[in-house]
Design an enzyme around this catalytic site. Structure first.
Site, PDB file in Angstrom:
ATOM      1  N   THR A 289       0.817  -1.204   0.000  1.00 44.74           N
ATOM      2  CA  THR A 289       0.000   0.000   0.000  1.00 44.74           C
ATOM      3  C   THR A 289       0.859   1.265   0.000  1.00 44.74           C
ATOM      4  OG1 THR A 289      -1.541   1.263   1.386  1.00 44.74           O
ATOM      5  CG2 THR A 289      -0.103  -0.266   2.527  1.00 44.74           C
TER       6      THR A 289
ATOM      7  N   TYR B 244      -1.798  -0.421  11.059  1.00 45.21           N
ATOM      8  CA  TYR B 244      -1.915  -1.154   9.795  1.00 45.21           C
ATOM      9  C   TYR B 244      -0.740  -0.836   8.872  1.00 45.21           C
ATOM     10  CZ  TYR B 244      -3.287  -1.764   4.896  1.00 45.21           C
ATOM     11  OH  TYR B 244      -3.284  -2.064   3.551  1.00 45.21           O
TER      12      TYR B 244
ATOM     13  N   LYS C  21       2.282  -3.242   7.305  1.00 46.86           N
ATOM     14  CA  LYS C  21       2.553  -3.436   5.872  1.00 46.86           C
ATOM     15  C   LYS C  21       3.987  -2.982   5.544  1.00 46.86           C
ATOM     16  CE  LYS C  21       0.186  -4.643   2.962  1.00 46.86           C
ATOM     17  NZ  LYS C  21      -0.172  -5.984   2.413  1.00 46.86           N
TER      18      LYS C  21
END
Ligand code: NAD
Ligand code: TDX
Length: 338
Positions: free
Chosen positions: A122, A154, A158
């Site tokens: 992401t 989050y 990642k």
């Protein structure tokens, strides 16, 4: 690339990618490995399961299972993750386990068995950009050399997984590529996420919910454009490289919500302002010129309003897909005043 292992392939983006490959590359056999968490839905693939597409229900942290499935694949495309920022703020543990330990388990297997690995990540790993530049005509964007500055549980999980993949390419010769994409929209997206939440709120007689000022900017891309980019990177990308995926789709949350309201025949102010997300990233924006120049990728869904209209139609005609989980999703949000 005739045998693909797709992790997280019954989630939103993984299922759209599996469907994309199934439809556009008829020689490819697909095995989906998915734990079927709350975010995974078998129904996302039911019509194409059997024959060229198989589903194995299991955990990417299960090393013997992963080893066995990797041995049968030519390449692994890794989507499986805990993906929702609001959930990570309440309970980060599954994010650490799946996003970090799960990725570790997969790259160990891919390294040992010399298999091609593509890691789906992401733009949030780069943190956020200032809002002051948005709309100035001189906006900075994330590039593949932007520093990693994740700001949420989050995005930190990642970013950790990206770092593991990078380290494994250098230390152990893992044959990997990484892509960092901006916010996806389209069919099969879980109704906890911004766009489907607002569409299904209106369809179920609830008011849409906007966090804080609504000035935060996201860079929207249709999930099918993401799928095409991943296929290009998998088949033509340079090993060890990172590609950023985005389609120049920057819009404020408030502007997106107003477009949804207008397309669904609602007054422009028919929404509630609710508690802002703690640490809410201000703005994401992607410079995808490397992907365009090196691999010739171009987005096909360049009219956001048309893509949004299609998405509204999909949720309108797939009520049974989301209606049973709607009340529970909204109860969870209400507990946090969101
Ligand atoms: P999603 O939450 O809709 O789907 C995730 C899938 O992974 C689900 O099917 C779930 O069951 C599965 N899963 C979770 N934990 C697992 C485990 N331990 N073992 C096996 N399967 C497991 O997520 P999404 O929005 O489709 O995102 C897919 C990937 O794309 C993620 O890696 C995410 O970080 C990345 N990404 C998402 C966006 C976006 O806008 N949604 C943008 C850029 C990158
Ligand atoms: O009800 C809402 N109201 C609202 O204003 C929700 C659910 C969200 N928002 C805001 C928060 C964000 O600024 O909308 C924006 C988008 O929110 P999400 O859909 O939760 O996405 P985001 O947090 O930006 O992260 C998404 O894009 C990057 C995906 O969920 C991630 O998996 C991906 O990595």
């Amino acid at each position: 690339m005739n045998h693909l292992l797709i992790t997280g392939g019954v989630g939103f983006i993984g299922a759209n990618f599996a469907r994309y490959v199934y439809e556009s590359h008829p020689k490819v056999q697909i095995v989906v490995l998915d734990k079927l968490t709350y975010a995974g839905n078998r129904a996302n693939l039911t019509d194409i399961l059997g024959g060229r597409v198989k589903l194995v229900v299991g955990d990417i942290c299960d090393a013997p299972l992963v080893d066995r499935l990797v041995s049968k694949a030519d390449a692994i495309v890794h989507f499986a993750a805990e993906s929702h920022n609001d959930k990570a703020l309440v309970n980060p543990w599954p994010f650490i386990q799946t996003n970090i330990v799960g990725t570790y388990t997969l790259i160990q297997a891919a390294t040992k068995q010399h298999k091609r690995f593509h890691h789906v990540s992401t733009d949030e790993v780069y943190g956020d950009l200032p809002l002051s530049e948005y709309g100035s005509g001189d906006e900075g964007k994330f590039t593949p050399t932007s520093p990693y500055q994740p700001s949420s549980p989050y995005s930190a999980s990642k970013a950790s997984s990206d770092m593991l993949v990078r380290a494994w390419t250098r230390s152990f010769g893992l044959q990997a590529t990484i892509s960092n994409c901006s916010n996806n929209y389209g069919p099969y997206q879980h109704i906890e996420k911004f766009i489907p939440r607002q569409i299904t709120n209106i369809l179920s007689g609830r008011r849409p919910k906007l966090y804080g000022s609504g000035n935060n900017v996201r860079d929207w891309i249709h999930t099918n454009d993401h799928s095409a980019a991943i296929w290009d990177i998998l088949t033509k990308g340079r090993i060890v490289e990172t590609y950023l995926i985005g389609a120049n789709g920057e819009m404020s949350n408030k502007a997106v919500l107003e477009m949804i309201l207008q397309l669904m025949g609602q007054p422009q102010d028919a929404y509630d302002v609710v508690r802002d997300r703690p640490g809410h990233d201000l703005r994401y924006a992607i410079d995808a010129s490397k992907l365009r120049t090196e691999l010739g990728w171009r987005p096909q869904y360049t009219n956001f309003e048309a893509g949004l209209q299609d998405t509204i139609e999909w949720y309108t005609s797939h009520r049974s897909w989301w209606e049973t989980s709607k009340a529970q999703v909204e109860q969870t949000y209400a507990r946090h005043n969101q």
